[in-house]
Design a protein around this motif. Structure first.
Motif, PDB file in Angstrom:
ATOM      1  N   LEU A 173      21.388 -11.058   7.435  1.00 61.34           N
ATOM      2  CA  LEU A 173      20.222 -10.245   7.104  1.00 61.34           C
ATOM      3  C   LEU A 173      19.223 -10.218   8.262  1.00 61.34           C
ATOM      4  CD1 LEU A 173      19.671 -11.320   3.375  1.00 61.34           C
ATOM      5  CD2 LEU A 173      20.770  -9.241   4.237  1.00 61.34           C
ATOM      6  N   GLU A 174      18.581 -11.332   8.544  1.00 59.20           N
ATOM      7  CA  GLU A 174      17.607 -11.407   9.632  1.00 59.20           C
ATOM      8  C   GLU A 174      17.688 -12.812  10.212  1.00 59.20           C
ATOM      9  OE1 GLU A 174      12.940 -10.194  10.546  1.00 59.20           O
ATOM     10  OE2 GLU A 174      13.767  -9.997   8.521  1.00 59.20           O
TER      11      GLU A 174
ATOM     12  N   SER B  38      14.182 -16.148   4.324  1.00 55.04           N
ATOM     13  CA  SER B  38      14.265 -14.977   3.446  1.00 55.04           C
ATOM     14  C   SER B  38      12.933 -14.659   2.787  1.00 55.04           C
ATOM     15  CB  SER B  38      15.337 -15.202   2.382  1.00 55.04           C
ATOM     16  OG  SER B  38      16.615 -15.214   2.965  1.00 55.04           O
ATOM     17  N   SER B  39      12.137 -15.676   2.501  1.00 54.04           N
ATOM     18  CA  SER B  39      10.831 -15.464   1.874  1.00 54.04           C
ATOM     19  C   SER B  39       9.891 -14.649   2.747  1.00 54.04           C
ATOM     20  CB  SER B  39      10.192 -16.810   1.553  1.00 54.04           C
ATOM     21  OG  SER B  39      10.127 -17.612   2.730  1.00 54.04           O
ATOM     22  N   LEU B  40      10.192 -14.562   4.043  1.00 55.14           N
ATOM     23  CA  LEU B  40       9.350 -13.806   4.982  1.00 55.14           C
ATOM     24  C   LEU B  40      10.086 -12.607   5.575  1.00 55.14           C
ATOM     25  CD1 LEU B  40       7.807 -16.797   7.022  1.00 55.14           C
ATOM     26  CD2 LEU B  40       7.059 -15.855   4.822  1.00 55.14           C
ATOM     27  N   SER B  41      11.251 -12.293   5.050  1.00 56.08           N
ATOM     28  CA  SER B  41      12.137 -11.301   5.671  1.00 56.08           C
ATOM     29  C   SER B  41      12.208 -10.011   4.871  1.00 56.08           C
ATOM     30  CB  SER B  41      13.545 -11.896   5.802  1.00 56.08           C
ATOM     31  OG  SER B  41      14.483 -10.910   6.127  1.00 56.08           O
ATOM     32  N   ALA B  42      11.828  -8.910   5.494  1.00 54.05           N
ATOM     33  CA  ALA B  42      11.949  -7.613   4.838  1.00 54.05           C
ATOM     34  C   ALA B  42      13.402  -7.293   4.513  1.00 54.05           C
ATOM     35  CB  ALA B  42      11.353  -6.520   5.726  1.00 54.05           C
ATOM     36  N   ALA B  43      14.330  -7.738   5.373  1.00 49.32           N
ATOM     37  CA  ALA B  43      15.752  -7.488   5.108  1.00 49.32           C
ATOM     38  C   ALA B  43      16.214  -8.208   3.858  1.00 49.32           C
ATOM     39  CB  ALA B  43      16.578  -7.940   6.317  1.00 49.32           C
TER      40      ALA B  43
ATOM     41  N   LEU C 106      17.665  -7.871  -1.988  1.00 44.16           N
ATOM     42  CA  LEU C 106      17.385  -8.160  -3.391  1.00 44.16           C
ATOM     43  C   LEU C 106      17.192  -6.874  -4.183  1.00 44.16           C
ATOM     44  CD1 LEU C 106      16.733 -10.257  -5.622  1.00 44.16           C
ATOM     45  CD2 LEU C 106      14.345 -10.179  -4.837  1.00 44.16           C
ATOM     46  N   ARG C 107      16.488  -5.912  -3.600  1.00 45.84           N
ATOM     47  CA  ARG C 107      16.229  -4.649  -4.302  1.00 45.84           C
ATOM     48  C   ARG C 107      17.457  -3.743  -4.303  1.00 45.84           C
ATOM     49  NH1 ARG C 107      11.880  -6.029  -7.223  1.00 45.84           N
ATOM     50  NH2 ARG C 107      10.105  -6.655  -5.933  1.00 45.84           N
ATOM     51  N   GLU C 108      18.098  -3.604  -3.140  1.00 44.52           N
ATOM     52  CA  GLU C 108      19.135  -2.588  -2.994  1.00 44.52           C
ATOM     53  C   GLU C 108      20.527  -3.118  -3.355  1.00 44.52           C
ATOM     54  OE1 GLU C 108      18.624  -1.267   1.018  1.00 44.52           O
ATOM     55  OE2 GLU C 108      16.484  -0.893   0.694  1.00 44.52           O
ATOM     56  N   ASP C 109      20.912  -4.259  -2.828  1.00 42.34           N
ATOM     57  CA  ASP C 109      22.246  -4.794  -3.103  1.00 42.34           C
ATOM     58  C   ASP C 109      22.327  -5.378  -4.505  1.00 42.34           C
ATOM     59  OD1 ASP C 109      23.782  -5.563  -0.049  1.00 42.34           O
ATOM     60  OD2 ASP C 109      21.804  -4.694  -0.181  1.00 42.34           O
ATOM     61  N   VAL C 110      21.335  -6.167  -4.868  1.00 41.01           N
ATOM     62  CA  VAL C 110      21.339  -6.826  -6.174  1.00 41.01           C
ATOM     63  C   VAL C 110      20.799  -5.898  -7.254  1.00 41.01           C
ATOM     64  CG1 VAL C 110      20.382  -8.788  -7.466  1.00 41.01           C
ATOM     65  CG2 VAL C 110      21.199  -9.108  -5.131  1.00 41.01           C
TER      66      VAL C 110
ATOM     67  N   THR D 194       2.441 -12.754   5.579  1.00 47.72           N
ATOM     68  CA  THR D 194       3.726 -12.290   6.118  1.00 47.72           C
ATOM     69  C   THR D 194       4.699 -11.971   4.994  1.00 47.72           C
ATOM     70  OG1 THR D 194       3.371 -13.693   8.055  1.00 47.72           O
ATOM     71  CG2 THR D 194       5.597 -12.870   7.696  1.00 47.72           C
ATOM     72  N   ALA D 195       4.749 -12.838   3.979  1.00 47.31           N
ATOM     73  CA  ALA D 195       5.656 -12.621   2.850  1.00 47.31           C
ATOM     74  C   ALA D 195       5.294 -11.360   2.086  1.00 47.31           C
ATOM     75  CB  ALA D 195       5.631 -13.834   1.924  1.00 47.31           C
ATOM     76  N   LEU D 196       4.000 -11.144   1.858  1.00 43.83           N
ATOM     77  CA  LEU D 196       3.558  -9.945   1.146  1.00 43.83           C
ATOM     78  C   LEU D 196       3.970  -8.690   1.909  1.00 43.83           C
ATOM     79  CD1 LEU D 196       1.915  -8.627  -1.171  1.00 43.83           C
ATOM     80  CD2 LEU D 196      -0.102  -8.874   0.301  1.00 43.83           C
ATOM     81  N   ALA D 197       3.723  -8.673   3.204  1.00 46.85           N
ATOM     82  CA  ALA D 197       4.094  -7.515   4.010  1.00 46.85           C
ATOM     83  C   ALA D 197       5.591  -7.284   3.991  1.00 46.85           C
ATOM     84  CB  ALA D 197       3.612  -7.705   5.450  1.00 46.85           C
ATOM     85  N   ALA D 198       6.376  -8.361   3.921  1.00 51.80           N
ATOM     86  CA  ALA D 198       7.837  -8.237   3.936  1.00 51.80           C
ATOM     87  C   ALA D 198       8.399  -7.719   2.627  1.00 51.80           C
ATOM     88  CB  ALA D 198       8.460  -9.593   4.263  1.00 51.80           C
ATOM     89  N   GLY D 199       7.684  -7.921   1.504  1.00 53.32           N
ATOM     90  CA  GLY D 199       8.181  -7.423   0.234  1.00 53.32           C
ATOM     91  C   GLY D 199       7.965  -8.334  -0.956  1.00 53.32           C
ATOM     92  N   ALA D 200       7.359  -9.508  -0.765  1.00 52.19           N
ATOM     93  CA  ALA D 200       7.062 -10.388  -1.890  1.00 52.19           C
ATOM     94  C   ALA D 200       5.955  -9.775  -2.745  1.00 52.19           C
ATOM     95  CB  ALA D 200       6.645 -11.768  -1.395  1.00 52.19           C
ATOM     96  N   ASP D 201       6.037 -10.004  -4.046  1.00 50.23           N
ATOM     97  CA  ASP D 201       5.006  -9.528  -4.967  1.00 50.23           C
ATOM     98  C   ASP D 201       4.051 -10.633  -5.392  1.00 50.23           C
ATOM     99  OD1 ASP D 201       6.188  -6.879  -5.191  1.00 50.23           O
ATOM    100  OD2 ASP D 201       7.744  -7.840  -6.400  1.00 50.23           O
ATOM    101  N   LEU D 202       4.554 -11.858  -5.468  1.00 47.20           N
ATOM    102  CA  LEU D 202       3.762 -12.982  -5.935  1.00 47.20           C
ATOM    103  C   LEU D 202       3.942 -14.126  -4.942  1.00 47.20           C
ATOM    104  CD1 LEU D 202       1.935 -13.721  -8.363  1.00 47.20           C
ATOM    105  CD2 LEU D 202       3.964 -14.653  -9.497  1.00 47.20           C
ATOM    106  N   LEU D 203       2.839 -14.720  -4.533  1.00 48.27           N
ATOM    107  CA  LEU D 203       2.833 -15.695  -3.441  1.00 48.27           C
ATOM    108  C   LEU D 203       2.487 -17.055  -4.018  1.00 48.27           C
ATOM    109  CD1 LEU D 203       0.765 -13.359  -1.107  1.00 48.27           C
ATOM    110  CD2 LEU D 203       3.259 -13.624  -1.151  1.00 48.27           C
ATOM    111  N   LEU D 204       3.464 -17.955  -4.003  1.00 45.88           N
ATOM    112  CA  LEU D 204       3.350 -19.222  -4.715  1.00 45.88           C
ATOM    113  C   LEU D 204       2.936 -20.364  -3.788  1.00 45.88           C
ATOM    114  CD1 LEU D 204       3.862 -20.802  -7.376  1.00 45.88           C
ATOM    115  CD2 LEU D 204       6.246 -21.076  -6.629  1.00 45.88           C
ATOM    116  N   MET D 205       1.866 -21.041  -4.161  1.00 41.91           N
ATOM    117  CA  MET D 205       1.446 -22.295  -3.546  1.00 41.91           C
ATOM    118  C   MET D 205       1.214 -22.212  -2.041  1.00 41.91           C
ATOM    119  SD  MET D 205       3.858 -24.961  -5.696  1.00 41.91           S
ATOM    120  CE  MET D 205       3.149 -26.424  -4.912  1.00 41.91           C
ATOM    121  N   PRO D 206       0.382 -21.274  -1.572  1.00 45.01           N
ATOM    122  CA  PRO D 206       0.014 -21.340  -0.153  1.00 45.01           C
ATOM    123  C   PRO D 206      -0.722 -22.642   0.127  1.00 45.01           C
ATOM    124  CG  PRO D 206      -1.402 -19.808  -1.335  1.00 45.01           C
ATOM    125  CD  PRO D 206      -0.323 -20.189  -2.288  1.00 45.01           C
ATOM    126  N   VAL D 207      -0.605 -23.119   1.351  1.00 47.53           N
ATOM    127  CA  VAL D 207      -1.241 -24.393   1.706  1.00 47.53           C
ATOM    128  C   VAL D 207      -2.732 -24.353   1.403  1.00 47.53           C
ATOM    129  CG1 VAL D 207      -1.781 -25.941   3.625  1.00 47.53           C
ATOM    130  CG2 VAL D 207       0.505 -24.927   3.439  1.00 47.53           C
TER     131      VAL D 207
END
Length: 570
Positions: A326-327, A332-337, A342-346, A372-385
């Motif tokens: 993929l990348e 993967s949590s930071l990867s648009a690929a 997840l969206r297209e294949d799965v 970075t994760a949000l920009a890549a495609g994450a919707d919910l961001l869990l436990m940032p430092v």
């Protein structure tokens, strides 16, 4: 179990929700023509599903979705997000954590940053002395903490807050006594009864709902490769992808039936990598085709079921695993690929949540991985430092264009729609369980899971007395209590060896693995080798029944263990 007060009292907020749903049912004015940037258009929603044309007279037929929210819930979510400020949108996609048992600072952050949610970790759980003299969770104080978070985050809005927890059973359980303790997920793979898996998950989730939780980051959909898997192990149902898929989605259905949102984890698959992402970055070298056949298979979504075995998940957790196909080199949590796969294949339409953003795998990556994760495609961001820094980084990304406004709107809309769905599920469940108490279901699961790979099936494996060695102090005490309750003497006699989360074999009259069964390979026992798949009281009760010959071990290995292939058992 006392119910969370905020979930059942009538407040102005709840009256607004009732009126909202009445208006939707009548086909009234929630279909507004104007949408903010990134809100669903008249032809597609944020999840890519069709939306109905506006109508002033007819109630639109809710469009089918594979992840839960009805069309009107998704529309209402888009309306709510369109009215938010950028600061409010940024808050809705963040789930904070805190340390210790004083939530004051976290409550202040939740209010100031308009946060979507909070996760309760083990060190947040207040403790008390239980009736038996042992230490356990102070559930009354925990309810008050959860209620305070919900009241703070739900103020001024028409959907529930995320109050989440990691409660898988087995090794990953933030709550134990006086709540029911559960065997490992692999116990359910050994029992291989999806209806039992769904029933157990419903009972577990019902206990969480009674405390006010709205989300559980479970079940685990990873397919373990066996002893080389350093972190998943008995958290996986099996090494067989089809069995993992069946049980993971049965667990999803059970949780949804109790009104608690589950999350499949950890896409793109943590069971087949050999680095623990808590401490470093795992690398997955399999081909895309190989991943689809094995690691991604349990994440494929069933069609249109909301509860019961085979249910579709509203949320998938994306792990910190670099996938060469993929990348390369990028978690993967930071990867648009990865989000694209997840969206297209799965074909997943729901909320993509990151694994905890404070884990070691991200230590050498982006300075603020939440943005970075949000920009890549994450919707919910869990436990940032640092949740304040993460919130500020999202706003900065909006300002400089690295996070498109449409991307934040899409993410916030998915999250809000999911929580509207959760409120509907909670109302439909009414807090009722399918059958029996949680303790009864845990014992049923333990008895179905016990697996014996050598020795005479159904015959006594010990005499009238046993010696217990191995395990930890609590393991030994629990087995001793169960043995004495059944009439066995403890301190002399046949040697029962307990093996915890270890790869080291042992020898004795009976050798019992308590977590993953890998240590059965190379172990020697004159009477029998047993895989228990749990260290909870019910598992030791089930073990004693097998040791005494009162019950035949009913489980079968869900994984290969050296010379004992998957399927071995009585």
């Amino acid at each position: 179990m006392k119910k969370h007060p905020a979930a059942f009292r009538v407040t102005p907020r709840h009256l607004r929700r009732v009126r909202l749903r009445a208006a939707l049912a009548a086909g009234t004015a929630l279909m507004l023509a104007g949408c903010a940037v990134g809100a669903p258009s008249s032809s597609t929603s944020s999840s890519g599903s069709p939306t109905p044309q506006e109508s002033a007279t007819a109630t639109p037929e809710p469009a089918a979705t594979s992840w839960g929210p009805l069309e009107e819930e998704r529309t209402a979510a888009a309306e709510a997000v369109a009215q938010m400020t950028a600061e409010e949108k940024a808050g809705q996609v963040l789930v904070q954590y805190y340390t210790g048992q004083d939530p004051a600072a976290a409550l202040a952050a939740a209010e100031e940053l308009h946060l979507g949610g909070v996760i309760i970790m083990g060190d947040n759980v207040p403790t008390t002395t239980l009736d038996d003299g042992g230490a356990g969770a102070d559930v009354g104080q925990l309810e008050e903490t959860i209620s305070a978070f919900r009241d703070t985050m739900e103020a001024g809005r028409d959907w529930p807050a995320i109050v989440g927890i990691d409660q898988e059973g087995g090794r990953v359980a933030r709550l134990e006594a006086p709540l029911t303790e559960w065997p490992t997920p692999m116990a359910f793979g050994a029992a291989d009864d999806t209806e039992l898996t769904a029933k157990a998950q419903r009972a577990l989730a019902s206990d969480l709902a009674g405390l006010g939780f709205t989300m559980n980051f479970s079940p685990d959909a990873d397919v373990t490769i066996g002893a080389a898997d350093p972190v998943i192990g008995a958290r996986s149902y099996s090494s067989d992808a089809a069995r993992v898929a069946e049980h993971a989605h049965a667990a999803v259905g059970g949780s949804l039936a109790a009104g608690v949102l589950p999350s499949l984890k950890h896409f793109p698959g943590h069971g087949s990598v050999t680095t623990d992402s808590h401490v470093g970055l795992p690398v997955q070298s399999a081909t895309r085709e190989g991943l689809m056949e094995r690691d991604w298979a349990p994440f494929l979504q069933p069609e249109g079921q909301e509860a019961g075995p085979g249910a579709a998940a509203p949320m998938v957790m994306v792990g910190h695993i670099a996938v060469d196909a993929l990348e390369p080199g990028v978690p993967s949590s930071l990867s648009a690929a990865a989000y694209g796969a997840l969206r297209e294949d799965v074909g997943f339409e729901g909320v993509a949540v990151t694994d905890a953003l404070n884990m070691g795998a991200l230590a050498d990556t982006a300075s603020n991985p939440a943005a970075t994760a949000l920009a890549a495609g994450a919707d919910l961001l869990l436990m940032p430092v640092d949740v304040r820094s993460a919130h500020a980084a999202i706003l900065a990304g909006l300002e400089d264009g690295t996070i498109p406004a449409e991307r934040l709107d899409e993410a916030a809309t998915r999250v809000v729609a999911m929580m509207m769905y959760q409120e509907r599920l909670a109302g439909e469940s009414g807090g009722d369980r399918e059958t029996g108490s949680s303790d009864d279901v845990a014992l049923e699961a333990a008895r179905a899971a016990v697996t014996q790979v050598t020795g005479a099936c159904g015959a006594p494996l010990v005499g009238e007395a046993i010696q217990i060695i191995g395990g930890n102090e609590r393991d030994r005490a629990r087995l001793a209590a169960a043995a004495q309750e059944a009439g066995l003497s403890v301190g002399s006699g046949d040697v029962v060896v307990l093996l915890g989360n270890t790869l080291q074999p042992a020898s004795g009259d009976v050798v019992v693995t308590l977590d993953a069964p890998w240590a059965l390979e190379g172990s020697a026992a004159s009477s029998g080798l047993v895989a228990l798949f749990g260290r909870n009281p019910a598992s030791f009760t089930a073990l004693v029944d097998v040791l005494r010959g009162e019950a035949e071990a009913r489980g079968h290995l869900p994984v290969d263990v050296g010379q004992y292939p998957a399927g071995s058992g009585c």
